[in-house]
Design a protein around this motif. Structure first.
Motif: not given
Ligand SMILES: Cc1cc2nc3c(=O)[nH]c(=O)nc-3n(C[C@H](O)[C@H](O)[C@H](O)COP(=O)(O)OP(=O)(O)OC[C@H]3O[C@@H](n4cnc5c(N)ncnc54)[C@H](O)[C@@H]3O)c2cc1C
Ligand SMILES: Cc1cc2nc3c(=O)[nH]c(=O)nc-3n(C[C@H](O)[C@H](O)[C@H](O)COP(=O)(O)OP(=O)(O)OC[C@H]3O[C@@H](n4cnc5c(N)ncnc54)[C@H](O)[C@@H]3O)c2cc1C
Lengths: 378, 407
Positions: A145-149, A185-188, A215-223
Motif C-alpha cells: 500500500q504505497g510503501h515498503y517495509l 532505498f533511501f532511509v532516514d 522500517v516503513c519507507v514511502p515508494t518515493t524513497s526507491l532509487t
C-alpha cells in the motif's frame, strides 16, 4: 610519479595537499577520534569550502562534474593526510548512486545538501553473512500500500552514527543470493524501526550495525529501477574501490616519507640506519611498490567510463595490486621504525591500520582476483 | 596437535606422565584463564591471570619446569618438558610474565652471589616477584652496547639517571633488571653493569605506552637519582656484558618449543576459517583458494617444526640454545606472522570494529559480529612485534651472516 593530468587537476591536488598540511595535524585527528564524533565537522565544512564535496556531482545540482581521476586526486590527498572523514560513503558510494540512479526530485533534495556539507549519507550494501558478496542480500523490502517495509541487518556501515540518511540494498524479489531482485532505498536515519549499534573502528572511524525491523519507507524513497539495483551497486563499489585505492596510495606515500625521514635521523651502531644497505633496498622496494599501486589505480580511474566490464576489471585489478603493495609497505614502515612503529602515539601505526582496513574493504584479494577473472573474461 | 604427541612414540611412563599433566590442567584451567590466554595479543596474558596461573603452578611444584632441580625446577627429561609444553598449548594456559623466570633467573643462577640466588629465585618461583627487562632506551635499541643510562658510583651505592623504554609490563613489575653505564673502556660494552633494581625505589616513574593493537603492553621507566646498593650488581661492576651475552642466548634462542606454539596457532587459524562464512552460504574453510593457502601454510609449518625439533634433539641439557636456532627462528617468526595475517583476512570486514572491551577476560561489552572475529585483527597488529622485540629481523640476519655464514 607524474601522471598525465590537466593543469587544473594538478593545482587542485596541490591546493588540497597544502590545505591538509597546514590545517589538519595528526594530533587534531586523534583528538577528534577520542571525542568519539567519528569525524570533524570543521574539516567537513572546509572540504565543502574547498569544493571537495561538490567534486563528483552534476553541475546542474551545484556539483563540479568531476571524473574518477578527480576523485583519485582528492582521495590521494586525504590518504596522505589520513583524514578520517565520511567522504567515501557520502561522496563516492552514495554520490555514484545519486548521479547514476536517482530521479530529479531526489537529486534536488540531496545533492545540494551534500555539497553544502549539511548532509552525510551512510551506505549499507554488506551483510553479516555475505562477506564481500554484494548479491548476498537477505534484507527484504516488501511492498504494501504505497510503501515498503524493510527488514534485515547491514554490517560495518561507516559514518552511520552521524549519517542523516542511508542508502541501502534490499531484496524486492528472489532468493538471498540472486543477482536480480535487489533494489536501492533511501532511509532516514531516524526512521521508526531502525536501530544502530555504533562502535569505533580500528582505523579511527565510527561504524555501525544497522538493524531494520519493518522500517516503513514511502515508494518515493526507491532509487533506480526496482529489482535492478545490483549493476548500480557494482558501479558505486567500483568507484569506491578506485577512490579507496587512491587513498591507500596517499597512505603509502605518507608512510614512505615518514620512514625515509626516520631512517635518516635514527642512529644505530654510530650511523644513521639509512646507511645500511638492507634499509636502503627496503626503502627502494617500498617506493617501487607505491609507484605501482599509484599506476594501477590511475589506470582504473582513467578506464572508469569505458564500459561495465572494463571498468570493473580495472577496478578489481587495482584492488588486487594495491592490496599486495600495501601488504609490503605497511608492515615495513612499522618494521623500520622499530618499537616506536608499534605505538599508538606515532602516526605511522595509524596509517598502517588504515591500509590494513582498506585491504578488507570492498573485497579482499581473494574476492577481487575472482572478480577480475570474471570481469576480464579470463 | 594430538597427532604431534602421537608422533613422539611415548613410552608407558611418558604416557603416564602425560595423563598426570592432563589431569592437572583439567583440574586447574578455568574459562577465565583460557580466555586470558586466547586474547594474548603479543607475548604476555593479562597480568592478573598470568599471576593467578603462576601461583597454581608453584603450588604443584611446577613454577619453573625448565630450571635445574636444585633451584626448584621440575627435573624433567626433555621429552617430559615437550609433553608439558604441548599439553599447555592445547589447554591454552596463560602466558605468564616471564622475564624473571626465563631471562633473569638463568643469569642469577650463573652470575649471582649465594645471597642473590637464595633471595631472588624463590620469589620468582612463587610469583611474589615480577621482573621487568630494562635494556632498551629511547635512543638505543638494536645497538644495545650504546646504552646511555648513567650509574654514578657513590660509596657502596649507585645513583641512576636516565630512562628505559618499551619495558614490557613494567607497570606490573616490582623489580627490574637494568643495564647501566657505570664506567668506560676501549670497547663499547666495557663499563656496562647489570643491576637488580626495586621498582619502588624513590625516583622511579612508570608511564605505560599503548601498542597499535590497543593494549598497554609496555612502558617508559624514568630514573631520577635512584639509589641502588652495590649488592644488587649481578656479575662484576663494569662487566655486565658477560651477563647480557648469557641472557641474549636465551632470549634469541627459543629452541624446539616454538614449533609447538606454531601448531597451536595453525589450529586456531583453521578454527577461524571453519567458523567463517565464504559469503555464499558455505564455510570459508571449504573455499578452494583459502584451502590452498591453508595447505601451503601447513607445509611451511612442517618444515619449521621438523627443523627445530631435530635441532633441539641434538641440544644438550643446560646449554644455551645454539646459533643455528637463530637462523631457524628467522623463518618461524615469519610463518608465525603470516598465519596471523591469514586469520585477519579470514574474518574480512568484521576485523574492522575496534573491540577492546569485548575481548577483555571479563568482557565490558558484547562483541560486534560473532565471537571468533574478536582476535584476528588485534592479534595481527600485536604480532608485528615478532620481528622487532627481542632483536629485529634485520639484526638476526646480521647475526646469522656473521656467526653462521662467517661473513
Ligand atoms: C646476458 C648478459 C649480457 C651482457 N651483455 C653485456 C654487454 O653487452 N656489455 C658489457 O659490458 N657487459 C655485459 N654484461 C655484463 C654485465 O654488465 C655484468 O654482468 C654486470 O655489470 C654485473 O657484473 P658482474 O657479472 O661482474 O657481477 P659482479 O659485479 O661481480 O656482481 C656479483 C653480484 O654482487 C652484487 N653486487 C655487486 N656490487 C654490489 C653492491 N655494491 N651492493 C650490493 N650488491 C652488489 C651484484 O648485484 C651481483 O649479484 C652482460 C651480462 C649478461 C648476463
Ligand atoms: C612489544 C615489544 C616489547 C618489548 N619489550 C621490551 C622489554 O621488555 N625490555 C626491553 O629492554 N626492550 C623491549 N622491547 C624493545 C626491543 O628490544 C627493541 O624494539 C629492539 O631491540 C629494536 O630496537 P628499536 O626499537 O630501538 O629499533 P632500532 O634499533 O631503532 O631499529 C630501527 C630499524 O633499523 C633496523 N636496524 C638497526 N640496526 C641495523 C643494522 N645494523 N642493520 C640493518 N638494520 C638495522 C632495525 O632492524 C629496525 O628495522 C620491546 C619491543 C616491543 C616491540
Amino acid at each position: 610519479m607524474d601522471f598525465v593530468l590537466t593543469d587544473e587537476q594538478k593545482m587542485f591536488g596541490e591546493s588540497l595537499n597544502k590545505f591538509f598540511q597546514s590545517e589538519y595535524a595528526f594530533a587534531d585527528r586523534q583528538e577528534t577520534i577520542q571525542a568519539g564524533n567519528g569525524f570533524s565537522p570543521e574539516l567537513w565544512r572546509s572540504l565543502a569550502d574547498l569544493g571537495v564535496l561538490a567534486l563528483p556531482f552534476d553541475p546542474a545540482y551545484g556539483g563540479f562534474g568531476g571524473t574518477a581521476v578527480d576523485n583519485y586526486i582528492a582521495f590521494e590527498a586525504m590518504g596522505r593526510a589520513l583524514a578520517a572523514e565520511p567522504a567515501l560513503s557520502t561522496l563516492v558510494l552514495a554520490g555514484t548512486l545519486l548521479n547514476q540512479a536517482s530521479n530529479q526530485a531526489q537529486k534536488e533534495e540531496l545533492i545540494p545538501a551534500i555539497v553544502a556539507g549539511e548532509l552525510i549519507v551512510g551506505v549499507g550494501f554488506y551483510e553479516p553473512q555475505g562477506r564481500f558478496n554484494l548479491n548476498n542480500c537477505a534484507t527484504t523490502a516488501v511492498k504494501s500500500q504505497g510503501h515498503y517495509l524493510i527488514s534485515g541487518t547491514k554490517s560495518v556501515v561507516y559514518a552511520a552514527d552521524t549519517a542523516d540518511k542511508f542508502v541501502i540494498s534490499a531484496r524486492t524479489t528472489g532468493d538471498p543470493l540472486h543477482e536480480e531482485g535487489i533494489s536501492l532505498f533511501f532511509v532516514d536515519a531516524d526512521a521508526y524501526g531502525l536501530t544502530r549499534k555504533s562502535y569505533p573502528t580500528v582505523d579511527g572511524f565510527m561504524a555501525s550495525e544497522l538493524y531494520f525491523d519493518e522500517v516503513c519507507v514511502p515508494t518515493t524513497s526507491l532509487t533506480g529501477e526496482v529489482d535492478k539495483g545490483l549493476p548500480l551497486i557494482e558501479e558505486a563499489v567500483d568507484a569506491a574501490i578506485v577512490a579507496s585505492c587512491a587513498e591507500a596510495v596517499g597512505n603509502m606515500s605518507a608512510l614512505i616519507e615518514r620512514t625515509l625521514e626516520h631512517c635518516k635521523t635514527r642512529e644505530a651502531f654510530g650511523q644513521p640506519i639509512s646507511s645500511f644497505q638492507v634499509i636502503q633496498h627496503r626503502l627502494v622496494d617500498m617506493t617501487v611498490a607505491c609507484e605501482h599501486a599509484a599506476a594501477i589505480t590511475m589506470r582504473a580511474a582513467k578506464l572508469f567510463d569505458s564500459g561495465e566490464n572494463e571498468r570493473s576489471a580495472a577496478a578489481a585489478a587495482a584492488k588486487v595490486q594495491v592490496n599486495k603493495e600495501a601488504e609490503f609497505v605497511g608492515p615495513n614502515a612499522v618494521q623500520l621504525h622499530g618499537a616506536m612503529g608499534m605505538t599508538e602515539e606515532l602516526d605511522v601505526g595509524h596509517y598502517f591500520k588504515r591500509l590494513v582496513v582498506l585491504g578488507s574493504s570492498f573485497g579482499d584479494t581473494h574476492y577481487s582476483v575472482r572478480r577480475y577473472m570474471n570481469k576480464a573474461g579470463l | 596437535m594430538a597427532d604431534l604427541l602421537d608422533d613422539l612414540n611415548l613410552t608407558s611412563e611418558e604416557q603416564m606422565f602425560r595423563e598426570e599433566v592432563r589431569e592437572f590442567l583439567a583440574e586447574n584451567m578455568t574459562d577465565e584463564l583460557r580466555r586470558a590466554s586466547h586474547f594474548t595479543m603479543w607475548a604476555l596474558s593479562e597480568f592478573e591471570y598470568g599471576k593467578r596461573w603462576q601461583k597454581i603452578l608453584h603450588q604443584r611444584g611446577w613454577g619453573a619446569v625448565h630450571w635445574p632441580k636444585e633451584y626448584g625446577g621440575a627435573g624433567w627429561t626433555r621429552m617430559q618438558k615437550m609433553i608439558w609444553h604441548i599439553e599447555c598449548i592445547q589447554a591454552e594456559t596463560p602466558s605468564v610474565m616471564s622475564m624473571g623466570r626465563d631471562l633473569c633467573a638463568p643469569c642469577i643462577m650463573k652470575f649471582g652471589t649465594e645471597e642473590q640466588k637464595a633471595f631472588f629465585l624463590p620469589r620468582i618461583l612463587s610469583g611474589e616477584d615480577w621482573w621487568a627487562q630494562g635494556f632498551s632506551e629511547p635512543g638505543v635499541g638494536s645497538d644495545l652496547r650504546a646504552l646511555q643510562m648513567r650509574a654514578e658510583s657513590d660509596g657502596d651505592e649507585f645513583v641512576l639517571n636516565g630512562s628505559k623504554i618499551w619495558t614490557s609490563f613494567a607497570d606490573h613489575a616490582n623489580r627490574i633488571f637494568c643495564l647501566v653505564r657505570s664506567g668506560s673502556g676501549p670497547k663499547k660494552h666495557d663499563g656496562i653493569s647489570f643491576l637488580l633494581v626495586d621498582m619502588d625505589s624513590p625516583g622511579i616513574e612508570v608511564h605505560p605506552i599503548t601498542t597499535i593493537a590497543g593494549d598497554p603492553e609496555f612502558c617508559q621507566v624514568f630514573f631520577n637519582d635512584v639509589r641502588v646498593s652495590k649488592s644488587r650488581l649481578l656479575g662484576k661492576e663494569n662487566e655486565g656484558w658477560d651477563v647480557v651475552r648469557h641472557l641474549l642466548a636465551y632470549e634469541h634462542g627459543g629452541g624446539g618449543g616454538r614449533s609447538v606454539s606454531l601448531f597451536g596457532r595453525y589450529n586456531w587459524l583453521r578454527e577461524v576459517a571453519t567458523l567463517e562464512s565464504d559469503g555464499a552460504g558455505g564455510r570459508l574453510i571449504d573455499d578452494v583458494d583459502f584451502g590452498r593457502q591453508l595447505a601451503e601454510m601447513r607445509i611451511e609449518l612442517e618444515a619449521v617444526s621438523f627443523a627445530s625439533d631435530e635441532l633441539s634433539k641434538r641440544a644438550r641439557a643446560g646449554e644455551p640454545p645454539s646459533r643455528v636456532s637463530e637462523l631457524l627462528a628467522i623463518r618461524s617468526r615469519l610463518v608465525s606472522q603470516k598465519m596471523t595475517e591469514l586469520a585477519m583476512r579470514a574474518v574480512g570486514r568484521y576485523g574492522i570494529p575496534l573491540q577492546q572491551g569485548a575481548r577483555k577476560v571479563i568482557p565490558e561489552v558484547d562483541p560486534i559480529g560473532p565471537e571468533h572475529v574478536l582476535k584476528p585483527m588485534p592479534f595481527y597488529l600485536g604480532q608485528r612485534a615478532g620481528t622487532i622485540a627481542g632483536g629485529t629481523d634485520e639484526i638476526h640476519h646480521n647475526n646469522v651472516a656473521r656467526h653462521v655464514l662467517g661473513l
